[in-house]
Enzyme design. Structure first.
Site, PDB file in Angstrom:
ATOM      1  N   HIS A 145       0.820  -1.213   0.000  1.00  0.00           N
ATOM      2  CA  HIS A 145       0.000   0.000   0.000  1.00  0.00           C
ATOM      3  C   HIS A 145       0.855   1.264   0.000  1.00  0.00           C
ATOM      4  O   HIS A 145       0.340   2.368   0.111  1.00  0.00           O
ATOM      5  CB  HIS A 145      -0.915  -0.034   1.235  1.00  0.00           C
ATOM      6  CG  HIS A 145      -2.054   0.918   1.194  1.00  0.00           C
ATOM      7  ND1 HIS A 145      -2.196   1.957   2.086  1.00  0.00           N
ATOM      8  CD2 HIS A 145      -3.123   0.989   0.363  1.00  0.00           C
ATOM      9  CE1 HIS A 145      -3.301   2.618   1.818  1.00  0.00           C
ATOM     10  NE2 HIS A 145      -3.880   2.061   0.781  1.00  0.00           N
ATOM     11  N   LYS A 147       3.182   4.316  -1.382  1.00  0.00           N
ATOM     12  CA  LYS A 147       3.229   5.140  -2.595  1.00  0.00           C
ATOM     13  C   LYS A 147       4.517   5.959  -2.525  1.00  0.00           C
ATOM     14  O   LYS A 147       4.593   6.941  -1.782  1.00  0.00           O
ATOM     15  CB  LYS A 147       2.038   6.078  -2.696  1.00  0.00           C
ATOM     16  CG  LYS A 147       0.680   5.373  -2.788  1.00  0.00           C
ATOM     17  CD  LYS A 147       0.031   5.289  -1.455  1.00  0.00           C
ATOM     18  CE  LYS A 147      -1.357   4.670  -1.557  1.00  0.00           C
ATOM     19  NZ  LYS A 147      -1.938   4.417  -0.241  1.00  0.00           N
ATOM     20  N   ASP A 152      15.991  10.896  -9.329  1.00  0.00           N
ATOM     21  CA  ASP A 152      17.435  11.174  -9.296  1.00  0.00           C
ATOM     22  C   ASP A 152      18.036  11.015  -7.903  1.00  0.00           C
ATOM     23  O   ASP A 152      19.118  11.548  -7.612  1.00  0.00           O
ATOM     24  CB  ASP A 152      17.733  12.583  -9.822  1.00  0.00           C
ATOM     25  CG  ASP A 152      17.456  12.712 -11.317  1.00  0.00           C
ATOM     26  OD1 ASP A 152      17.474  11.670 -12.003  1.00  0.00           O
ATOM     27  OD2 ASP A 152      17.230  13.836 -11.788  1.00  0.00           O
ATOM     28  N   HIS A 317      -9.658  11.038   2.169  1.00  0.00           N
ATOM     29  CA  HIS A 317      -8.814   9.855   2.089  1.00  0.00           C
ATOM     30  C   HIS A 317      -7.486  10.042   2.827  1.00  0.00           C
ATOM     31  O   HIS A 317      -6.593   9.205   2.763  1.00  0.00           O
ATOM     32  CB  HIS A 317      -8.545   9.535   0.607  1.00  0.00           C
ATOM     33  CG  HIS A 317      -7.876   8.222   0.357  1.00  0.00           C
ATOM     34  ND1 HIS A 317      -6.559   8.114  -0.044  1.00  0.00           N
ATOM     35  CD2 HIS A 317      -8.345   6.953   0.425  1.00  0.00           C
ATOM     36  CE1 HIS A 317      -6.247   6.840  -0.204  1.00  0.00           C
ATOM     37  NE2 HIS A 317      -7.307   6.102   0.075  1.00  0.00           N
ATOM     38  N   LYS A 319      -4.514  10.473   5.723  1.00  0.00           N
ATOM     39  CA  LYS A 319      -4.097   9.675   6.880  1.00  0.00           C
ATOM     40  C   LYS A 319      -3.201  10.540   7.754  1.00  0.00           C
ATOM     41  O   LYS A 319      -2.081  10.877   7.368  1.00  0.00           O
ATOM     42  CB  LYS A 319      -3.304   8.436   6.425  1.00  0.00           C
ATOM     43  CG  LYS A 319      -4.032   7.552   5.392  1.00  0.00           C
ATOM     44  CD  LYS A 319      -3.591   7.851   4.008  1.00  0.00           C
ATOM     45  CE  LYS A 319      -3.996   6.806   2.992  1.00  0.00           C
ATOM     46  NZ  LYS A 319      -5.378   6.451   2.933  1.00  0.00           N
ATOM     47  N   ASP A 324      -0.714  16.015  20.644  1.00  0.00           N
ATOM     48  CA  ASP A 324      -0.271  17.152  21.464  1.00  0.00           C
ATOM     49  C   ASP A 324       0.297  18.306  20.624  1.00  0.00           C
ATOM     50  O   ASP A 324       1.051  19.146  21.134  1.00  0.00           O
ATOM     51  CB  ASP A 324       0.794  16.712  22.485  1.00  0.00           C
ATOM     52  CG  ASP A 324       0.235  15.795  23.560  1.00  0.00           C
ATOM     53  OD1 ASP A 324      -1.002  15.776  23.735  1.00  0.00           O
ATOM     54  OD2 ASP A 324       1.023  15.104  24.210  1.00  0.00           O
TER      55      ASP A 324
END
Length: 395
Positions: A145, A147, A152, A317, A319, A324
């Site tokens: 999962h 990405k 370079d 979508h 995450k 704190d």
């Protein structure tokens, strides 16, 4: 023999096989899973929350690649933006740039003809996490999962976006798409390059980690951060540690709120000791049953005193776990059991007041485009909820 009993026997045998396959596959997985502990780096980070802006920047950097392009996505569709993306890779390969593209076996949406056209010009292509014997069912559930894009060896990207029309607001049901993606320069690129090449070795059976050409000298940036790669292990531990240390506030943004028993209990204990807990989830789901699977958890948190919001301006979508206002966890992992116990994920822990302030501003904007949920919002559909709970591990 009565046909009904034959059918029952077949289903029972199938269920037994799936159970044994999963348990034995999981046992083997835990023995071989990598548990890399990466150091704190000093990098420069830019955050993108809108697909069009991200892809404008990403495509610009890809077009200017001089030596090598390494890309891993969970999903690459076969649509207009995907063709633009692949055309850039093709052009760069023809210009002499090394190009490696890796796509998760389940998430892949490219046609064989498209893949072959890439190979014909010299683009190296590999499927990540192909199911394999002897544990076909278990290995089919363990998805890559992550990405990752590394250009370079100096510029990298990591986050929640994939390649497809929905990510640039061209899916009527899920538009506009809201997500968080990081652009990284500086020391941290070394770790992203390493993680890509580790996954490439597993998928393509080619070992490139010793090639110094992929690891140029990198300058320090002003932001302290640490990448956390996980393989169905360690993510629960990392989240549990962050939540248990919270003193004043916890913000959780996720498309799928299906936490492990341990992590959920720690969130509840945080509320009980006076920590302010805010959860942001989408109003419109992108998959069947994921919404219903979250209902029991969200109802409980509302009763405990947490603030739960539903994003209503499109599909959420992103995450993020902010604790704190001192440490921010952002990357590819969802706040769910699949990310914690099955998927290969890659997150970034960020320890920088100025950057966290930018994240807070984005979260404030997203809350403005949300509505505060009540118990009523997470009621109804008892049968769906029960089914969702039974298979929540795989959603």
């Amino acid at each position: 023999m009565d046909f009904g009993w034959v059918l029952i026997a077949i289903l029972a045998g199938l269920a037994l096989w799936l159970y044994a396959d999963f348990q034995l596959g999981r046992k083997k997985h835990l023995k071989t899973a990598q548990t890399n502990q990466l150091p704190v780096r000093e990098s420069r980070l830019t955050i993108f929350a809108e697909g069009p802006k991200l892809f404008d920047d990403l495509f610009y950097e890809l077009k200017n690649a001089k030596q090598h392009i390494h890309i891993l996505f969970y999903i690459v569709r076969d649509d207009k933006i995907s063709q633009e993306f692949l055309a850039i890779l093709t052009e760069r390969r023809k210009a002499g740039v090394e190009v490696r593209l890796m796509v998760d076996w389940v998430g892949n949406g490219l046609k064989r003809k498209t893949i072959q056209s890439l190979k014909d010009v010299g683009v190296e292509f590999a499927y990540s996490q192909m199911p394999k014997l002897p544990f076909l069912f278990y290995s089919s559930q363990v998805r890559n999962h992550r990405k990752i894009t590394v250009i370079d060896g100096k510029t990298a990207y990591l986050g929640g976006f994939n390649i497809g029309k929905e990510y640039i607001n061209q899916d009527p049901k899920l538009s506009p798409w809201r997500d968080y993606h990081l652009k990284v320069t500086g020391e941290g690129v070394f770790d992203l390059q390493t993680e890509f090449l580790e996954d490439w070795r597993a998928a393509a059976k080619v070992h490139l980690l010793q090639n110094k050409a992929y690891f140029p000298s990198l300058p320090k940036g002003e932001i302290q951060q640490r990448f956390v790669p996980t393989e169905g292990i360690l993510l629960e531990e990392m989240m549990a540690k962050l939540i248990s240390q919270a003193k004043t506030s916890i913000f959780i943004g996720t498309p799928y709120f299906i936490p492990s028993k341990k992590v959920f209990q720690l969130v509840r204990e945080a509320i009980n000791r006076g920590v302010s807990v805010t959860v942001l989830v989408p109003f419109v789901p992108d998959h069947m049953l994921v919404k219903e699977a979250s209902y029991p958890y969200l109802r409980t948190l509302i009763r405990d005193g947490a603030d739960v919001y539903q994003y209503v301006k499109g599909f959420y979508h992103a995450k993020v776990l902010l604790v704190d206002e001192e440490v921010c966890d952002m990357g590819t992992a969802n706040f769910d059991k699949r990310s914690m116990f099955l998927n290969y994920e890659l997150n970034c822990l960020i320890y920088d007041d100025a950057f966290i302030k930018k994240v807070k501003n984005i979260l404030a904007e997203d809350l403005m485009n949300s509505r505060k949920a009540t118990l009523y919002d997470f009621s109804g559909g008892a049968l769906k909820e029960k089914v969702a709970s039974m298979i929540s591990y795989f959603l």
